[in-house]
Motif scaffolding. Structure first.
Motif: not given
Length: 358
Positions: A14-16, A42-43, A70-74
């Motif tokens: 996993x990466x942040x 981004x995770x 991959x998940x992107x947070x706004x």
């Protein structure tokens, strides 16, 4: 800025990633970003064994892996957030056993979605959910809607489902219902649940082949529309068609229901232009087999029931069947009448029809 966790072999777990600065005011308990319109975080997930979840689920066994995503947070504010998958979030070779009962096996899945939070409203848009087993596509679905919390909460959903029914029912959790060797099911649905309920589903089953005797069941289509008011009363309609070897049967059911202080109330009507009984009888092959029930205890010497078995139900069901074909040689036309249920009466009233040979 970024931080990651890798396997000993070097593979990503996993990466942040933080593409921009995030500011926190601990006194005000608020967060902000320099550019609210851009991605705040981004995770990225690598391959994660599902067996790790066994520690959190009692009596479980999981096989397979999270293959990546991959998940992107706004983050426009704490009350205005969104999460988006920049590509499919995938699972591979999923197997699940709970309390010794197998649920799924060798299942691959992927999902592409966006979720948002704006105040007390949570929105979701599952653009595509896909289930596969090896190269075989079992089902695809898409659904979007919203859930509102607080005083008068509500939930809405609108979407589509397409499934290879025979292949999907090979999964262990559905095996008791595996009555088809072939058949494609499509559904378009829309529902809103709050103080009232409105639901609509259009379902089509095509090229249905029963496991029993490898019998063709034809094409079945129906649309169900249900409306329920806050007091529990409502209406339902269900038009249905069955096409088999060029023959077409139709049935339309419409009714309303409600409650009094002592009974469930209903009124309804069943209508048909043409009904071919042999074709409808074949649909009995869709019913899953059930274990033989234990023998009922002897009722010899038992007192009669104090109330009829329909106690608590009052209503009237009208019937208008223009043409009923039984077997190859018999036709009954103009069947009309009604079934009436009261506290003390269960009867067929004014039943009529014209019987003739083909």
């Amino acid at each position: 800025a970024s931080i990651g966790v890798n396997r000993a072999s070097g593979g990503l777990l996993a990466a942040l990633e933080l593409p921009q600065s995030i500011f926190a005011d601990l006194k005000q308990n608020t967060f902000s970003v320099s550019n609210p319109a851009a991605i705040a975080a981004r995770i990225r997930l690598g391959e994660l064994p599902l067996a790790w979840a066994e520690a959190f689920v009692p009596k479980s066994k999981f096989d397979g892996v999270i293959a990546g995503g991959t998940f992107e947070l706004a983050m426009r504010s704490l009350d205005d957030l969104s999460v988006n998958t920049s590509g499919p979030f995938t699972f591979r070779g999923v197997g699940a056993v709970l309390d010794g009962k197998a649920l799924v096996q060798a299942l691959d899945a992927s999902i592409d979605l966006t979720a948002t939070k704006r105040g007390d409203a949570f929105g979701y848009d599952v653009r595509r959910l896909e289930l596969k087993q090896g190269d075989a596509l079992l089902a695809t679905a898409s659904v979007a809607g919203e859930a509102r919390l607080g005083g008068k909460g509500s939930v809405s959903a609108k979407g589509n489902l397409e499934a290879d029914a025979a292949a999907l029912m090979k999964q262990p959790v559905l095996a008791p219902f595996a009555t088809l060797t072939r058949g494609k099911i499509t559904t378009a649905f829309e529902t809103t649940v709050g103080e009232t309920i409105q639901a609509k589903a259009a379902v089509a089953g095509r090229n249905l082949i029963a496991r029993q005797n490898n019998q063709s069941l034809g094409d079945l289509e129906f649309t169900v529309l249900v409306n329920v008011k806050a007091d529990g009363s409502g209406t339902v309609t269900l038009p249905l068609t069955l096409t088999q070897a060029g023959r077409k049967s139709d049935v339309a059911i419409a009714g309303s229901f409600g409650r009094s202080a002592k009974a469930f109330l209903f009124t309804g009507k069943i209508a048909s232009n043409q009904l071919i009984t042999d074709d409808f009888q074949l649909l009995g092959a869709l019913a899953p087999s059930s274990p033989t029930p234990p023998a009922a205890p002897s009722s010899r010497g038992a007192p009669p029931d104090a109330q009829p078995f329909w106690s608590g139900v009052n209503g009237k069901l009208e019937m208008d069947l223009k043409k009923v074909i039984y077997g190859r040689d018999y036709v009954i036309g103009g069947i009309r009448g009604s079934a009436v249920v009261t506290d003390t009466r269960f009867a067929l009233d004014n039943l009529e029809g014209k019987f003739k040979n083909n």
